[in-house]
Design an enzyme around this catalytic site. Structure first.
Site, PDB file in Angstrom:
ATOM      1  N   ARG A 178      75.864  43.136-116.283  1.00  0.00           N
ATOM      2  CA  ARG A 178      75.886  44.324-117.132  1.00  0.00           C
ATOM      3  C   ARG A 178      75.096  45.475-116.520  1.00  0.00           C
ATOM      4  O   ARG A 178      74.386  46.202-117.227  1.00  0.00           O
ATOM      5  CB  ARG A 178      75.347  44.002-118.537  1.00  0.00           C
ATOM      6  CG  ARG A 178      76.077  42.899-119.252  1.00  0.00           C
ATOM      7  CD  ARG A 178      77.561  43.169-119.425  1.00  0.00           C
ATOM      8  NE  ARG A 178      78.215  41.959-119.861  1.00  0.00           N
ATOM      9  CZ  ARG A 178      78.761  41.069-119.036  1.00  0.00           C
ATOM     10  NH1 ARG A 178      78.770  41.295-117.733  1.00  0.00           N
ATOM     11  NH2 ARG A 178      79.323  39.979-119.487  1.00  0.00           N
TER      12      ARG A 178
ATOM     13  N   SER B 274      77.722  43.760-128.221  1.00  0.00           N
ATOM     14  CA  SER B 274      76.456  43.054-128.050  1.00  0.00           C
ATOM     15  C   SER B 274      75.363  44.066-127.738  1.00  0.00           C
ATOM     16  O   SER B 274      75.427  44.765-126.733  1.00  0.00           O
ATOM     17  CB  SER B 274      76.564  42.035-126.915  1.00  0.00           C
ATOM     18  OG  SER B 274      77.513  41.027-127.231  1.00  0.00           O
TER      19      SER B 274
ATOM     20  N   GLU C 130      71.601  46.812-124.290  1.00  0.00           N
ATOM     21  CA  GLU C 130      72.760  47.062-123.433  1.00  0.00           C
ATOM     22  C   GLU C 130      73.300  48.484-123.551  1.00  0.00           C
ATOM     23  O   GLU C 130      73.719  49.058-122.552  1.00  0.00           O
ATOM     24  CB  GLU C 130      73.880  46.054-123.754  1.00  0.00           C
ATOM     25  CG  GLU C 130      75.056  46.112-122.822  1.00  0.00           C
ATOM     26  CD  GLU C 130      76.007  44.951-123.009  1.00  0.00           C
ATOM     27  OE1 GLU C 130      77.222  45.175-122.905  1.00  0.00           O
ATOM     28  OE2 GLU C 130      75.553  43.825-123.266  1.00  0.00           O
TER      29      GLU C 130
END
Length: 378
Positions: A161, A245, A370
């Protein structure tokens, strides 16, 4: 007419944009950004708005909504398909296009919201696939060069990520620029999927890991799994008013992972990534220090933990809300922070800080967010 960022983001929070430009062509995208840079301004680049937490005060500057379209098939070797995709193309529409043509490599990434240009910035991944495995290059409007250059995938430091293009917690990226287009290399193998590489997906399909299936079957199963977690946008489902998320799965040392309860999920990894911040419980003072140093470096014997497991074991359940807050944990998935209706960015941030603090107090691990933050900090 004033445009609110809450109207352009999936979390449905964010105040007014001083100026909104919808760039429908590559020329308008490049021209608008270059003009702002020349004036000493830093425009906010917005794709699908699915990975952003924007402040209630809004953005004092130009918001460039990337709305370019176009999928071009390039020359490639037999059995492979090269595609150049403009940054504004919907990612899931691209996946549907590839699946419809029987081309594999991104079918497990079905249902991920947002634009194709945003995909390499955080190296999107799900159900055993990551963009890194099919990304060839990006066309990047480089901030230093003030021109569009082709950057090979191996130059992007793609990791879990992350990439050199990502603004970690709102910080300046290692390489500043705007993705104009991406180039992918997919497989053309009689409509079969890539080998199934994720246990939950294999179980849903009723097959063993490594099995290859008709690619459309895999996409259908992935969409069903994501929908069951509130991870496919649905105006009728408030759980989907989220950024997906909110926290990444922490990556810690193998020695630290062994200190956790035996039932804590963990997966050995070999890739470089941001290590989780680990604070000895006896030394934690209740505050979360900002990450320091480069966002990606080599760290030996790394183990990936489950952020969802840590959150749940810290006592935070699905549907949890702070008193009086309109921000909540999804009723389907503890990793998603949702806007249950009328929430502010401050309420989302307060809930995120609470989750971070509880997990840090219980396990000594500071979860890393994130989404990209605009005028917000934890």
């Amino acid at each position: 007419m004033t445009t609110l960022l809450s109207e352009l983001t999936t979390l449905r929070v964010g105040g007014p944009a001083e100026r909104l430009v919808q760039a429908t062509t590559r020329e308008s995208l490049v021209g608008t950004v270059l003009e702002d840079w020349a004036n000493g301004e830093d425009p906010l680049i917005l794709g699908g708005g699915s990975n952003m937490l924007a402040a209630d005060e809004g953005f004092d500057g130009t918001v460039v909504q990337v709305a370019t379209r176009g999928i071009e098939r390039l020359e490639s070797v037999p059995g492979r398909v090269r595609l150049r995709v403009e940054a504004g193309e919907s990612w899931d529409d691209l996946v549907a296009f590839a699946v419809g043509n029987g081309w594999s490599g991104i079918e497990a990434l079905s249902g991920i919201p947002g634009s194709s240009g945003a995909a390499p910035i955080q190296n999107i991944g799900a159900y055993g696939q990551e963009l890194e495995s099919v990304l060839v290059s990006v066309d990047l409007l480089d901030r230093d060069l003030h021109e569009v250059v082709r950057v090979q995938a191996e130059e992007l430091a793609l990791g879990y990520r992350t990439s050199v293009l990502k603004r970690h917690g709102g910080s300046v990226p290692e390489r500043d620029g705007v993705v104009v287009a991406i180039e992918l290399d997919l497989a053309d193998d009689a409509g079969l999927s890539a080998p199934i590489a994720y246990a939950q997906l294999a179980n849903a399909l009723g097959v063993e890991l490594g099995t290859r299936l008709p690619i459309a079957d895999v996409r259908h199963s992935v969409l069903e799994l994501r929908s069951s977690k509130g991870m496919v946008l649905d105006p009728a489902d408030p759980d989907t008013s989220s950024a997906g998320s909110f926290f990444t799965n922490p990556i810690v040392s193998e020695a630290f992972a062994r200190s956790l309860p035996a039932d804590a999920p963990r997966w050995p990894i070999t890739e470089s990534s941001d290590p989780a911040l680990v604070i000895p419980l006896g030394e934690w003072d209740g505050t979360v220090p900002a990450p320091a140093g480069s966002p990606s470096f080599e760290h030996d014997a790394q183990v990936k933990l489950s952020a969802a497991w840590l959150i749940e074991r810290a006592g935070i359940r699905r549907g949890f809300r702070l008193p009086g807050s309109r921000a909540g944990i999804s009723t389907k998935h503890t990793l998603a922070l949702t806007n249950t209706g009328g929430a502010t960015a401050d309420e989302i941030a307060a809930l995120a800080r609470f989750v971070q603090a509880r997990v840090a107090a219980e396990f000594g691990v500071v979860l890393q967010p994130e989404p990209v933050f605009v005028g917000v900090s934890l």
